[in-house]
Enzyme design. Sequence first.
Site, PDB file in Angstrom:
ATOM      1  N   ASP A 289       0.816  -1.227   0.000  1.00  0.00           N
ATOM      2  CA  ASP A 289       0.000   0.000   0.000  1.00  0.00           C
ATOM      3  C   ASP A 289       0.844   1.268   0.000  1.00  0.00           C
ATOM      4  O   ASP A 289       0.394   2.318   0.465  1.00  0.00           O
ATOM      5  CB  ASP A 289      -0.957   0.025   1.213  1.00  0.00           C
ATOM      6  CG  ASP A 289      -1.766  -1.243   1.346  1.00  0.00           C
ATOM      7  OD1 ASP A 289      -2.395  -1.630   0.352  1.00  0.00           O
ATOM      8  OD2 ASP A 289      -1.761  -1.852   2.433  1.00  0.00           O
TER       9      ASP A 289
ATOM     10  N   LYS B 219       2.645   2.185  -5.187  1.00  0.00           N
ATOM     11  CA  LYS B 219       3.436   1.750  -6.356  1.00  0.00           C
ATOM     12  C   LYS B 219       2.725   2.057  -7.670  1.00  0.00           C
ATOM     13  O   LYS B 219       3.353   2.453  -8.650  1.00  0.00           O
ATOM     14  CB  LYS B 219       3.711   0.245  -6.254  1.00  0.00           C
ATOM     15  CG  LYS B 219       4.523  -0.167  -5.049  1.00  0.00           C
ATOM     16  CD  LYS B 219       4.703  -1.667  -4.981  1.00  0.00           C
ATOM     17  CE  LYS B 219       3.433  -2.421  -4.675  1.00  0.00           C
ATOM     18  NZ  LYS B 219       2.869  -2.129  -3.328  1.00  0.00           N
ATOM     19  N   GLY B 220       1.414   1.871  -7.678  1.00  0.00           N
ATOM     20  CA  GLY B 220       0.652   2.075  -8.905  1.00  0.00           C
ATOM     21  C   GLY B 220       0.743   3.487  -9.431  1.00  0.00           C
ATOM     22  O   GLY B 220       0.759   3.715 -10.645  1.00  0.00           O
TER      23      GLY B 220
ATOM     24  N   HIS C 201      -4.681  -1.185  -6.272  1.00  0.00           N
ATOM     25  CA  HIS C 201      -4.402   0.243  -6.257  1.00  0.00           C
ATOM     26  C   HIS C 201      -5.298   0.934  -7.273  1.00  0.00           C
ATOM     27  O   HIS C 201      -5.856   0.306  -8.171  1.00  0.00           O
ATOM     28  CB  HIS C 201      -2.929   0.536  -6.542  1.00  0.00           C
ATOM     29  CG  HIS C 201      -2.444  -0.007  -7.839  1.00  0.00           C
ATOM     30  ND1 HIS C 201      -1.799  -1.226  -7.948  1.00  0.00           N
ATOM     31  CD2 HIS C 201      -2.514   0.481  -9.100  1.00  0.00           C
ATOM     32  CE1 HIS C 201      -1.489  -1.454  -9.205  1.00  0.00           C
ATOM     33  NE2 HIS C 201      -1.909  -0.439  -9.930  1.00  0.00           N
TER      34      HIS C 201
ATOM     35  N   THR D 137       2.686 -12.826   2.451  1.00  0.00           N
ATOM     36  CA  THR D 137       2.003 -13.453   1.326  1.00  0.00           C
ATOM     37  C   THR D 137       2.782 -14.712   0.943  1.00  0.00           C
ATOM     38  O   THR D 137       3.758 -15.060   1.612  1.00  0.00           O
ATOM     39  CB  THR D 137       1.859 -12.461   0.152  1.00  0.00           C
ATOM     40  OG1 THR D 137       0.954 -13.007  -0.816  1.00  0.00           O
ATOM     41  CG2 THR D 137       3.201 -12.140  -0.487  1.00  0.00           C
TER      42      THR D 137
ATOM     43  N   THR E 235      -8.390  -3.698  -1.921  1.00  0.00           N
ATOM     44  CA  THR E 235      -8.922  -5.039  -2.176  1.00  0.00           C
ATOM     45  C   THR E 235      -9.910  -5.482  -1.104  1.00  0.00           C
ATOM     46  O   THR E 235     -10.960  -6.042  -1.409  1.00  0.00           O
ATOM     47  CB  THR E 235      -7.765  -6.059  -2.273  1.00  0.00           C
ATOM     48  OG1 THR E 235      -6.926  -5.688  -3.365  1.00  0.00           O
ATOM     49  CG2 THR E 235      -8.284  -7.469  -2.510  1.00  0.00           C
TER      50      THR E 235
END
Length: 433
Positions: free
Chosen positions: A12, A15-16, A40, A245, A306
């Site tokens: 979060d 990056k996008g 994002h 993850t 998300t």
Amino acid sequence: MVNVVLGSQWGDEGKGKLVDLLVGKYDIVARCAGGNNAGHTIVVNGVKYDFHMLPSGLVNPNCQNLLGNGVVIHVPSFFKELETLEAKGLKNARSRLFVSSRAHLVFDFHQVTDKLRELELSGRSKDGKNIGTTGKGIGPTYSTKASRSGLRVHHLVNDQPGAWEEFVARYKRLLETRRQRYGDFEYDFEAKLAEYKKLREQLKPFVVDSVVFMHNAIEAKKKILVEGANALMLDIDFGTYPYVTSSNTGIGGVLTGLGIPPRTIDEIYGVVKAYTTRVGEGPFPTEQLNENGEKLQTIGAEFGVTTGRKRRCGWLDLVVLKYSTLINGYTSLNITKLDVLDTFKEIPVGISYSIQGKKLDLFPEDLNILGKVEVEYKVLPGWDQDITKITKYEDLPENAKKYLKYIEDFVGVPVEWVGTGPARESMLHKEIK
């Protein structure tokens, strides 16, 4: 030329937005890991585009986009996301989107067992805590991949005689092993099979050998941007395991998730939020369970794209950033959401950990230690000024520039971009030598 955008904290970081800023200069944007468990938002001409699985290079009408072999793909979600983007006016997206034949498939039963596993873990743990999964089936899919029982894209789209029958048999076997493990949960196998028979035809035009795709592009001197998902502190090997993850989200995952050698990488851009957030459980040394944390959460609008979950908030942790830099080898940094700190009179940053009075040399791998560390802070002066309308780095308040300089000096990496607001144009560029 291959440049990479990676998250340096717990995700979060924004990056996008950096990818969106850079994408006009690139011929190809590729994703190398994760699935639709990240998210994002990119705003183009006032239109909001939410990305979860698909590369955000799709907003550039001249850019090709690849989901590499390290990505895991839930095919219904792939098409749902694509159709949502197209409905908002995204042009010729289908002709610019490619999927690796080696990417593993996420099935609905992976998502079901993801949630069952989460409940199981919370029941076992002493404090009732769980991993904090998004429930998208990512972990179970990587688990079947590692156990060599998973199904890949080429298994689904293969036209060879007997290929569909083999897919059906393997799909059924995979479901049965899940039921043996988690009980006879509700799952309409025949209905799902019929759905995938239709989806395989829709998916075929997107499928490529991603190794050939990438190496042809490199040989042709194409400009390639790799869009990292999640962040280093969620990496299966280097993150706060087990609160991570299930893929390699650092620079190693770029190489294995796209099948490219290290020598092809040029620049590695580390994206850093000006403070720290994380979603889900796990130790968070600089977390602020007080008014400061609430203020960061409110001003920063810290809710997951998300999951919609509220993010935990705390001060910038330079121990984390230094560790992340050590592994990923950033060549420059993008500090995001600096404007969220505008109204703080003083801004502490974490600079070292100690336990029982003994200073630690580096970020500890043992969460029992990490959960007990005392953080040493360096308190920096705030700037008490709205920076959202500033358009040049040079015009930032002196204390804001000092804050950025402190980060640069601490980790030994220059800051190249600074985010000063949510708008697409709210990103200042700083020349670096």
